[in-house]
Design a protein around this motif. Structure first.
Motif, short mmCIF file in Angstrom:
data_model
loop_
_atom_site.label_atom_id
_atom_site.label_comp_id
_atom_site.label_asym_id
_atom_site.label_seq_id
_atom_site.Cartn_x
_atom_site.Cartn_y
_atom_site.Cartn_z
N UNK A 91 0.83 -1.21 0.00
CA UNK A 91 0.00 0.00 0.00
C UNK A 91 0.86 1.26 0.00
N UNK A 92 1.90 1.24 0.81
CA UNK A 92 2.80 2.40 0.86
C UNK A 92 3.49 2.60 -0.49
N UNK A 93 3.91 1.50 -1.11
CA UNK A 93 4.57 1.59 -2.42
C UNK A 93 3.62 2.18 -3.45
N UNK A 94 2.38 1.70 -3.47
CA UNK A 94 1.40 2.22 -4.42
C UNK A 94 1.14 3.71 -4.18
N UNK A 95 0.94 4.07 -2.91
CA UNK A 95 0.68 5.47 -2.59
C UNK A 95 1.83 6.37 -3.00
N UNK A 96 3.06 5.90 -2.78
CA UNK A 96 4.23 6.70 -3.14
C UNK A 96 4.33 6.88 -4.65
#
Length: 280
Positions: A91-96
Protein backbone atom coordinates in the motif's frame (compact mmCIF):
# COMPACT_ATOMS: atom_id res chain seq x y z
CA UNK A 1 28.77 20.21 -3.61
CA UNK A 2 25.92 20.87 -1.19
CA UNK A 3 27.66 19.45 1.88
CA UNK A 4 31.23 19.85 0.70
CA UNK A 5 32.52 20.85 4.14
CA UNK A 6 30.83 17.93 5.85
CA UNK A 7 32.11 15.46 3.25
CA UNK A 8 35.68 16.64 3.75
CA UNK A 9 35.25 16.08 7.46
CA UNK A 10 33.73 12.65 7.00
CA UNK A 11 36.39 11.66 4.50
CA UNK A 12 39.04 12.58 7.08
CA UNK A 13 37.27 10.43 9.66
CA UNK A 14 36.96 7.49 7.30
CA UNK A 15 40.60 7.70 6.30
CA UNK A 16 41.59 7.22 9.94
CA UNK A 17 39.34 4.18 10.46
CA UNK A 18 40.18 0.53 9.86
CA UNK A 19 37.68 -2.30 9.91
CA UNK A 20 38.70 -5.90 10.43
CA UNK A 21 36.53 -7.17 7.60
CA UNK A 22 38.22 -4.77 5.18
CA UNK A 23 35.23 -2.50 4.46
CA UNK A 24 37.11 0.76 4.93
CA UNK A 25 34.37 2.93 3.34
CA UNK A 26 31.66 2.09 5.87
CA UNK A 27 30.76 4.53 8.61
CA UNK A 28 29.43 1.67 10.74
CA UNK A 29 29.02 -2.08 10.46
CA UNK A 30 26.67 -4.60 12.06
CA UNK A 31 27.17 -8.15 10.87
CA UNK A 32 26.50 -8.04 7.12
CA UNK A 33 24.88 -4.58 7.20
CA UNK A 34 26.86 -1.39 6.54
CA UNK A 35 26.14 2.33 6.71
CA UNK A 36 27.87 4.45 4.05
CA UNK A 37 28.37 8.15 3.55
CA UNK A 38 26.20 8.02 0.43
CA UNK A 39 23.31 6.82 2.60
CA UNK A 40 23.30 9.87 4.84
CA UNK A 41 24.95 12.80 3.03
CA UNK A 42 21.58 14.49 2.40
CA UNK A 43 21.07 14.67 6.16
CA UNK A 44 23.73 17.36 6.54
CA UNK A 45 22.56 20.99 6.12
CA UNK A 46 24.54 23.27 3.88
CA UNK A 47 27.50 25.13 5.44
CA UNK A 48 27.31 23.14 8.66
CA UNK A 49 30.07 23.83 11.19
CA UNK A 50 32.67 21.12 11.81
CA UNK A 51 31.62 20.55 15.44
CA UNK A 52 27.94 20.34 14.49
CA UNK A 53 28.77 17.92 11.68
CA UNK A 54 30.56 15.66 14.13
CA UNK A 55 27.63 15.68 16.57
CA UNK A 56 25.13 14.95 13.81
CA UNK A 57 27.33 12.17 12.40
CA UNK A 58 27.57 10.45 15.78
CA UNK A 59 23.82 10.74 16.27
CA UNK A 60 23.07 9.25 12.84
CA UNK A 61 25.45 6.35 13.38
CA UNK A 62 24.07 5.69 16.86
CA UNK A 63 20.48 5.72 15.57
CA UNK A 64 21.39 3.37 12.73
CA UNK A 65 23.03 0.87 15.08
CA UNK A 66 20.06 0.99 17.44
CA UNK A 67 17.75 0.35 14.52
CA UNK A 68 19.75 -2.71 13.40
CA UNK A 69 19.79 -4.16 16.90
CA UNK A 70 16.09 -3.56 17.54
CA UNK A 71 15.16 -4.97 14.15
CA UNK A 72 17.12 -8.15 14.77
CA UNK A 73 15.60 -8.53 18.25
CA UNK A 74 12.08 -7.94 16.92
CA UNK A 75 12.56 -10.46 14.12
CA UNK A 76 13.76 -13.01 16.66
CA UNK A 77 10.57 -12.70 18.73
CA UNK A 78 8.31 -13.23 15.69
CA UNK A 79 5.65 -10.86 17.03
CA UNK A 80 4.85 -9.37 13.65
CA UNK A 81 2.34 -10.49 11.04
CA UNK A 82 4.17 -11.06 7.75
CA UNK A 83 1.00 -10.83 5.64
CA UNK A 84 -0.04 -7.58 7.34
CA UNK A 85 3.40 -6.07 6.87
CA UNK A 86 3.53 -7.16 3.21
CA UNK A 87 0.11 -5.59 2.65
CA UNK A 88 1.15 -2.29 4.29
CA UNK A 89 4.41 -2.22 2.33
CA UNK A 90 2.50 -2.72 -0.92
CA UNK A 91 0.00 0.00 0.00
CA UNK A 92 2.80 2.40 0.86
CA UNK A 93 4.57 1.59 -2.42
CA UNK A 94 1.40 2.22 -4.42
CA UNK A 95 0.68 5.47 -2.59
CA UNK A 96 4.23 6.70 -3.14
CA UNK A 97 4.19 5.90 -6.87
CA UNK A 98 0.73 7.45 -7.32
CA UNK A 99 1.78 10.57 -5.42
CA UNK A 100 4.88 11.02 -7.56
CA UNK A 101 2.84 10.49 -10.74
CA UNK A 102 0.19 13.00 -9.70
CA UNK A 103 2.81 15.55 -8.70
CA UNK A 104 4.55 15.21 -12.05
CA UNK A 105 1.31 15.61 -13.98
CA UNK A 106 0.24 18.61 -11.94
CA UNK A 107 3.58 20.34 -12.46
CA UNK A 108 3.33 19.75 -16.22
CA UNK A 109 -0.35 20.34 -16.87
CA UNK A 110 -1.68 22.87 -14.37
CA UNK A 111 -1.75 26.51 -15.42
CA UNK A 112 -0.18 28.41 -12.52
CA UNK A 113 -1.21 31.84 -13.81
CA UNK A 114 -3.77 33.50 -11.56
CA UNK A 115 -4.97 36.91 -12.71
CA UNK A 116 -6.05 39.72 -10.44
CA UNK A 117 -9.54 39.42 -11.96
CA UNK A 118 -9.73 35.77 -10.86
CA UNK A 119 -8.57 36.73 -7.38
CA UNK A 120 -11.14 39.54 -7.23
CA UNK A 121 -13.95 37.21 -8.36
CA UNK A 122 -13.06 34.62 -5.75
CA UNK A 123 -12.79 37.25 -3.03
CA UNK A 124 -16.17 38.75 -3.94
CA UNK A 125 -17.84 35.34 -3.56
CA UNK A 126 -16.00 34.24 -0.40
CA UNK A 127 -14.95 37.43 1.39
CA UNK A 128 -16.83 36.51 4.57
CA UNK A 129 -14.59 33.44 4.92
CA UNK A 130 -11.48 35.61 5.26
CA UNK A 131 -11.56 36.90 8.81
CA UNK A 132 -8.48 38.58 10.21
CA UNK A 133 -6.51 36.75 12.89
CA UNK A 134 -4.47 39.85 13.68
CA UNK A 135 -4.83 43.62 13.77
CA UNK A 136 -3.63 45.37 10.62
CA UNK A 137 -3.15 48.95 9.45
CA UNK A 138 -2.09 51.16 6.57
CA UNK A 139 0.38 53.80 7.74
CA UNK A 140 2.92 56.48 6.94
CA UNK A 141 6.03 56.47 9.08
CA UNK A 142 9.06 58.76 9.46
CA UNK A 143 12.09 58.30 11.72
CA UNK A 144 13.96 61.58 11.98
CA UNK A 145 17.22 62.46 13.79
CA UNK A 146 16.57 64.91 16.63
CA UNK A 147 19.27 67.19 15.25
CA UNK A 148 17.21 67.98 12.14
CA UNK A 149 15.63 71.46 12.36
CA UNK A 150 11.94 71.98 11.69
CA UNK A 151 11.08 68.42 12.76
CA UNK A 152 7.79 69.74 14.11
CA UNK A 153 6.62 70.23 10.51
CA UNK A 154 6.49 66.47 10.03
CA UNK A 155 3.65 66.19 12.53
CA UNK A 156 1.76 68.97 10.76
CA UNK A 157 2.21 67.30 7.40
CA UNK A 158 1.20 63.94 8.86
CA UNK A 159 -2.01 65.44 10.23
CA UNK A 160 -2.88 66.91 6.83
CA UNK A 161 -1.53 64.21 4.53
CA UNK A 162 -4.92 63.81 2.80
CA UNK A 163 -3.88 67.04 1.07
CA UNK A 164 -1.75 65.93 -1.86
CA UNK A 165 0.48 69.01 -1.61
CA UNK A 166 1.14 68.38 2.09
CA UNK A 167 1.95 64.76 1.39
CA UNK A 168 4.42 65.78 -1.31
CA UNK A 169 6.11 68.18 1.12
CA UNK A 170 6.28 65.45 3.76
CA UNK A 171 7.84 62.99 1.33
CA UNK A 172 10.39 65.49 -0.01
CA UNK A 173 11.42 66.50 3.51
CA UNK A 174 11.73 62.84 4.55
CA UNK A 175 13.74 61.83 1.48
CA UNK A 176 16.31 64.49 2.36
CA UNK A 177 16.42 64.22 6.15
CA UNK A 178 14.86 61.05 7.54
CA UNK A 179 16.82 58.11 8.89
CA UNK A 180 14.00 55.86 7.74
CA UNK A 181 10.58 56.36 6.17
CA UNK A 182 7.72 54.33 4.76
CA UNK A 183 5.04 55.76 2.50
CA UNK A 184 3.95 52.52 0.82
CA UNK A 185 0.59 52.66 2.59
CA UNK A 186 0.28 48.89 2.27
CA UNK A 187 -1.57 46.77 4.81
CA UNK A 188 0.79 45.49 7.51
CA UNK A 189 0.15 43.54 10.70
CA UNK A 190 0.64 45.20 14.06
CA UNK A 191 3.75 43.14 14.75
CA UNK A 192 5.40 44.90 11.81
CA UNK A 193 4.00 48.23 12.95
CA UNK A 194 5.55 47.74 16.38
CA UNK A 195 8.98 47.43 14.78
CA UNK A 196 8.71 51.05 13.69
CA UNK A 197 8.28 52.35 17.23
CA UNK A 198 10.87 52.87 20.00
CA UNK A 199 8.62 51.17 22.57
CA UNK A 200 6.45 48.13 21.96
CA UNK A 201 2.72 48.79 22.08
CA UNK A 202 0.99 46.10 24.15
CA UNK A 203 -2.66 47.11 23.75
CA UNK A 204 -2.96 47.09 19.97
CA UNK A 205 -6.71 47.68 19.77
CA UNK A 206 -6.59 50.68 22.11
CA UNK A 207 -3.65 52.19 20.22
CA UNK A 208 -5.34 51.88 16.83
CA UNK A 209 -8.62 53.30 18.09
CA UNK A 210 -6.95 56.15 20.00
CA UNK A 211 -4.37 57.53 17.57
CA UNK A 212 -4.66 58.94 14.07
CA UNK A 213 -1.21 60.49 14.36
CA UNK A 214 1.41 59.52 16.91
CA UNK A 215 4.83 60.83 17.80
CA UNK A 216 7.52 59.66 20.19
CA UNK A 217 11.16 60.44 20.79
CA UNK A 218 14.17 58.85 22.40
CA UNK A 219 17.73 60.07 22.84
CA UNK A 220 18.48 60.06 19.12
CA UNK A 221 15.30 60.18 17.03
CA UNK A 222 11.80 61.45 16.54
CA UNK A 223 9.24 58.83 15.48
CA UNK A 224 6.19 60.03 13.55
CA UNK A 225 3.34 57.71 12.62
CA UNK A 226 0.08 58.31 10.81
CA UNK A 227 -2.56 55.57 10.79
CA UNK A 228 -4.50 55.96 7.58
CA UNK A 229 -6.77 52.99 8.10
CA UNK A 230 -6.98 49.98 10.38
CA UNK A 231 -8.90 46.73 10.81
CA UNK A 232 -9.16 44.55 13.90
CA UNK A 233 -9.11 40.83 14.54
CA UNK A 234 -12.35 39.29 13.31
CA UNK A 235 -12.95 41.91 10.62
CA UNK A 236 -13.14 40.82 7.00
CA UNK A 237 -9.62 40.94 5.56
CA UNK A 238 -9.08 43.35 2.66
CA UNK A 239 -8.33 41.59 -0.59
CA UNK A 240 -4.95 43.27 -0.97
CA UNK A 241 -3.79 41.72 2.30
CA UNK A 242 -4.66 38.13 1.35
CA UNK A 243 -3.82 37.97 -2.36
CA UNK A 244 -1.16 35.24 -1.80
CA UNK A 245 -3.67 33.17 0.20
CA UNK A 246 -6.38 33.46 -2.44
CA UNK A 247 -3.91 32.62 -5.19
CA UNK A 248 -2.91 29.45 -3.35
CA UNK A 249 -6.56 28.48 -2.82
CA UNK A 250 -7.31 28.89 -6.54
CA UNK A 251 -4.28 26.81 -7.50
CA UNK A 252 -5.20 24.11 -4.98
CA UNK A 253 -8.72 23.91 -6.41
CA UNK A 254 -7.28 23.58 -9.91
CA UNK A 255 -5.10 20.69 -8.75
CA UNK A 256 -8.00 18.94 -7.03
CA UNK A 257 -10.25 19.38 -10.07
CA UNK A 258 -7.50 18.14 -12.40
CA UNK A 259 -6.85 14.99 -10.33
CA UNK A 260 -10.57 14.27 -10.01
CA UNK A 261 -11.04 14.60 -13.77
CA UNK A 262 -8.03 12.34 -14.35
CA UNK A 263 -9.42 9.64 -12.05
CA UNK A 264 -12.86 9.80 -13.66
CA UNK A 265 -11.38 9.56 -17.15
CA UNK A 266 -9.28 6.55 -16.17
CA UNK A 267 -12.33 4.78 -14.72
CA UNK A 268 -14.43 5.54 -17.78
CA UNK A 269 -11.70 4.32 -20.12
CA UNK A 270 -11.20 1.13 -18.13
CA UNK A 271 -14.95 0.41 -18.10
CA UNK A 272 -15.22 0.99 -21.84
CA UNK A 273 -12.34 -1.44 -22.39
CA UNK A 274 -13.93 -3.92 -19.98
CA UNK A 275 -10.87 -3.88 -17.73
CA UNK A 276 -12.91 -3.39 -14.59
CA UNK A 277 -16.20 -4.74 -13.30
CA UNK A 278 -18.18 -3.31 -10.41
CA UNK A 279 -20.63 -5.63 -8.67
CA UNK A 280 -22.29 -3.25 -6.23
Amino acid sequence: MRIFGAIILLTFILASCQYRNGDENALALYKSEALYLSDIEQSFPENMAKEDSMRLLKQIVDNWLSRQLLYERAMGHQLHDEDDIAYKVEQYKQNLIIHQYKSQLVSEKIDTTVTIEQIQNYYDKHSDEFRLRENIARVYFVKLPKSIPNAYKVRQWMQNSEDEDKLIELKEFSYQNARYYDFDNQWINFESLNKFLPEKVENEKNFLERYRTYQKRDNLYWYFLRINEYLLKGDIAPMEYIIPDIRQIILSKRKIDFIKKLENNLKREAQNNKKIKINI
